[in-house]
Structures are given as structure tokens and as C-alpha cells.
Design a protein around this motif. Sequence first.
Motif, PDB file in Angstrom:
ATOM      1  N   ASP A 127      46.163  90.680  36.871  1.00 32.00           N
ATOM      2  CA  ASP A 127      45.437  89.907  37.775  1.00 32.00           C
ATOM      3  C   ASP A 127      44.450  89.652  36.317  1.00 32.00           C
ATOM      4  O   ASP A 127      42.596  89.511  36.352  1.00 32.00           O
ATOM      5  N   PHE A 128      44.486  89.001  35.752  1.00 28.91           N
ATOM      6  CA  PHE A 128      43.638  88.970  34.164  1.00 28.91           C
ATOM      7  C   PHE A 128      44.102  87.134  33.677  1.00 28.91           C
ATOM      8  O   PHE A 128      43.679  86.784  32.779  1.00 28.91           O
ATOM      9  N   PHE A 129      43.915  86.478  34.937  1.00 29.26           N
ATOM     10  CA  PHE A 129      44.155  85.238  34.743  1.00 29.26           C
ATOM     11  C   PHE A 129      42.981  85.190  35.132  1.00 29.26           C
ATOM     12  O   PHE A 129      42.777  84.781  35.887  1.00 29.26           O
ATOM     13  N   ASP A 130      42.414  83.982  34.885  1.00 28.18           N
ATOM     14  CA  ASP A 130      41.109  83.226  35.264  1.00 28.18           C
ATOM     15  C   ASP A 130      41.433  81.609  36.083  1.00 28.18           C
ATOM     16  O   ASP A 130      41.380  81.044  36.827  1.00 28.18           O
ATOM     17  N   SER A 131      43.038  81.526  35.671  1.00 32.82           N
ATOM     18  CA  SER A 131      43.099  80.538  36.256  1.00 32.82           C
ATOM     19  C   SER A 131      44.760  80.552  36.935  1.00 32.82           C
ATOM     20  O   SER A 131      45.552  80.212  35.876  1.00 32.82           O
ATOM     21  N   LYS A 132      45.242  81.416  37.931  1.00 31.59           N
ATOM     22  CA  LYS A 132      46.119  81.612  38.036  1.00 31.59           C
ATOM     23  C   LYS A 132      46.858  80.700  39.774  1.00 31.59           C
ATOM     24  O   LYS A 132      46.209  80.689  40.413  1.00 31.59           O
ATOM     25  N   PRO A 133      47.616  79.877  38.871  1.00 34.32           N
ATOM     26  CA  PRO A 133      48.222  79.144  40.148  1.00 34.32           C
ATOM     27  C   PRO A 133      49.036  79.112  41.223  1.00 34.32           C
ATOM     28  O   PRO A 133      49.416  80.519  40.790  1.00 34.32           O
ATOM     29  N   LEU A 205      42.870  82.991  28.086  1.00 36.36           N
ATOM     30  CA  LEU A 205      44.121  83.464  27.592  1.00 36.36           C
ATOM     31  C   LEU A 205      44.447  81.952  26.338  1.00 36.36           C
ATOM     32  O   LEU A 205      45.015  80.697  26.208  1.00 36.36           O
ATOM     33  N   ASN A 206      44.607  82.867  24.805  1.00 35.15           N
ATOM     34  CA  ASN A 206      44.395  81.670  23.654  1.00 35.15           C
ATOM     35  C   ASN A 206      45.860  81.780  23.422  1.00 35.15           C
ATOM     36  O   ASN A 206      46.535  82.150  22.438  1.00 35.15           O
ATOM     37  N   THR A 207      46.898  81.188  24.245  1.00 35.35           N
ATOM     38  CA  THR A 207      48.232  81.276  24.556  1.00 35.35           C
ATOM     39  C   THR A 207      49.128  80.094  25.310  1.00 35.35           C
ATOM     40  O   THR A 207      48.387  79.482  26.178  1.00 35.35           O
ATOM     41  N   ILE A 208      50.074  80.331  24.908  1.00 33.38           N
ATOM     42  CA  ILE A 208      50.767  79.735  26.287  1.00 33.38           C
ATOM     43  C   ILE A 208      51.958  80.714  27.339  1.00 33.38           C
ATOM     44  O   ILE A 208      52.599  81.891  26.626  1.00 33.38           O
ATOM     45  N   ALA A 209      51.303  80.472  28.023  1.00 36.75           N
ATOM     46  CA  ALA A 209      51.919  81.828  28.794  1.00 36.75           C
ATOM     47  C   ALA A 209      52.562  81.371  30.377  1.00 36.75           C
ATOM     48  O   ALA A 209      52.588  80.483  30.680  1.00 36.75           O
ATOM     49  N   VAL A 210      53.271  82.695  30.641  1.00 42.58           N
ATOM     50  CA  VAL A 210      54.434  82.406  31.195  1.00 42.58           C
ATOM     51  C   VAL A 210      54.589  84.084  32.692  1.00 42.58           C
ATOM     52  O   VAL A 210      53.684  84.404  31.567  1.00 42.58           O
ATOM     53  N   PRO A 211      54.980  83.786  33.884  1.00 42.34           N
ATOM     54  CA  PRO A 211      54.810  84.422  34.527  1.00 42.34           C
ATOM     55  C   PRO A 211      55.680  85.800  33.929  1.00 42.34           C
ATOM     56  O   PRO A 211      56.667  86.554  32.994  1.00 42.34           O
ATOM     57  N   GLN A 212      54.541  87.264  34.058  1.00 38.71           N
ATOM     58  CA  GLN A 212      55.192  88.308  33.518  1.00 38.71           C
ATOM     59  C   GLN A 212      57.025  88.646  33.902  1.00 38.71           C
ATOM     60  O   GLN A 212      57.531  89.302  33.292  1.00 38.71           O
TER      61      GLN A 212
END
Length: 397
Positions: A127-133, A205-212
Motif C-alpha cells: 500500500d505504501f508504494f508510489d510505483s508498484k509494477p 522509498l529511499n531503498t532497494i525494495a523487494v516484495p514483502q
Amino acid sequence: MKKIRSGIAILLKKNISKGQLTGYSLANIIGLTVILSGILFYCDSRHHQTDQDQFFSDDYIVVSKKVTGVNLDPVNFSEEEIKDLSSQPWVKNIGRFTTADFSVNATINMGGRGMSSFLFFESVPDDFFDSKPASWGFDPSSNFVPIVLNKDYLALYNFGFAIPQGLPQISEDIISTIPLKLYVTGKNGKSLVMNAGVVGFSSRLNTIAVPQDFMEWANANFSNDYKEETARLIIKIDKLNPSDSEKYIRDNNLEIAGDKETDSKISRFMGIVSGVVTATGLVICLLSLFILILSIFLLLQKSRPMLRNLILLGYSPNQAARFYEETVIKINACITIVSVGLSFLCRLIWKDSLDSLGLGNGNVLFMLGAALIYFIVVDVINVVIIRNHLNKIWNLG
């Protein structure tokens, strides 16, 4: 019936002051244009033109505790602190960053040259992604890890690392096609080679994000005794109570990642400007409405002898009122249409400036709805006043 109505209109029209109606119309056009322009500016300043980054439409901040000196133990939020933060009136929603309890080394081949680097992975609720592919998610059987990268990281590579190393600069579209190899090594001695790829970019998100679900799977498989701890939080804040959030963050010695606090202040400043403009227009409209009501009273008093004659001729109050009602409705319709048109012209004043910020092109339905509500409310007020006053004259005979 039409002849009767036209006859009444001819009689009553003689006492209408065109100067008063013109003054009311001009004042109301100015006031309503200011109101609608303020609403339109507010909608434009809250609307981002791209679907990938909607930071301005919703205020999100990433907070962490301040690190002082040298800390051998991780600086994390306790459950009590997260619960207290969640209970604040300015917090609409809160999400936890989940960190990797394993090491990751990534390799990539570009232009015939191979590179490798240790990476850090974090995950947050979707829910907190601004750009979720569309391809976001993880299936262990696929052995593929999708990654969302912060846009600033790519800029750092292109302008800070690639040039001195003689490596090619790459765009977002190109990096999304480059395959990665991940060498995952756990604290329990397990290791695994996995495929990965950059599938999207984020400004929030200032990170390298992967799926939960990947993070939960990996921590369960590559950690001895994984204990969920929270070092950073992402918060969706209520823009109606911004000062409380700043005070709480300051009093609890928290840090906001990046310059999001400045962006939030800009967003709130635009909201304040829109509110001031709209309030000014509302005051002008109320004053012009007062002028119209006063004009109606004076007009009815001036037409009192003629209205008494109509009573003697057997006309009803509604027949006489219909002329005044139709006149007022026609005038207000013209005022509303002209004001809407002028508001769109005023939009040209700030359009280029907001376009340069990536804002603008907000939904105009809210502004048009406000214009319609104004038209209905003003007409209802005027009709009620006209009918009540004419009924009094009829009863007095």
C-alpha cells in the motif's frame, strides 16, 4: 397564460434598476471567479501528472531514530513507540520497513564488463508504494526476485560512478532489461543463486525494495533465529494537522529521510494559498449577494403600488413572484457560466509554473460541482426571499 405572464413582466420591468443589477452581476462574477480559481488551483497543485510518483497527492514520510555516537546495537523502534506513533491524530496509516537478515551479492554484466556489489534489501507493505509494477510479487518456484529501485540511486550511478569508471550511462528503460544474479548467503550457512531484475523506480522509498513475501520467505530460510525488528517506518500523514507531526518528530528525536518535509511544506503552502483565495472570493460573493437582496427589497417596495393593483385585478403572489424569480435565475446562470469561463482563463496564469513542477491538470469536476452548488443555493435563497416578501405585501393588501 403566456400573455398574462408577459403583461405582468412588462409592468414590473419598469421599476427594475439596471444599474443595481449590473453592479451585482459584476461583483458576483469577480467573487465567484476568485472562488472557482482558488478551487481549481488547489486541485491542480494536488494532482501529479504522472502515475508513477504521486507524492504530492498524499503526504508520506519515512522516519527513523537518530543515531548518536557509535552504536553497536541497532537503533530500532519498540512496539510501544510504534503503538504511540500510530495513535497520533495526524497518522492515517503506518508501515514497517522489513530488513534482510542475510547478505546479498549482486553481479551484472554491462558492455562486456562485469560488476559485483553487496546490496541491502528492504520491503514495505504494498500500500505504501508510489510505483508498484504489475509483475510485483514473489514465487519461490520462479527463482526470480523483482526489485524497485530509488530513482536517486540510478542518478548516482550515471553521474557519480559511471563516468570516472568508463562505464556507460543507462536510462530507466535500459536498466529494466538488464538481468542480475543474486548470491544469497544466510547466517545459517545456506546459500542460493537467484535471478533478479529492476522492474520499477520509486521517488518515495529511499531503498532497494523487494516484495514483502520474498523478504518473509528469505528471512525464514536464511536466518538462524530471525527476530523482526523495525528500524524505519513509513507514515501516511493527515494534511489537516501538519504542525502536530512536526512537533512530535522534533520532541521524540526522530529523523525524516531525504527532503520530504520540505515537499510537505510546499504542498501545505499551496493549500493555504488556495484557501485564502477561496475565502476572499467567498467574502466578495456574500457581499454581492447582500447587495442583490437589498436591491430586491428596494425593488419590491418601489413596486408596491403596482403589486397592490395586481391584487385588485385578482392575480396571485406566485404569478407576480415568477417574473422576479426568472429574472434572478437568468442573471445567476449568466454569472455562473461567465465565472467558470474566466476561471479556466485564470488557470493559464499558473499552468506553466505547475507543469514545470510536474503538477497540474487536476480534475475540474470538483470546481464545476462547486459552481453548480453556488448557483442552486443562491437561487433558492433569492426565491425564498422574493416569495416571503410578496406574501407579506399580499396579506397587507
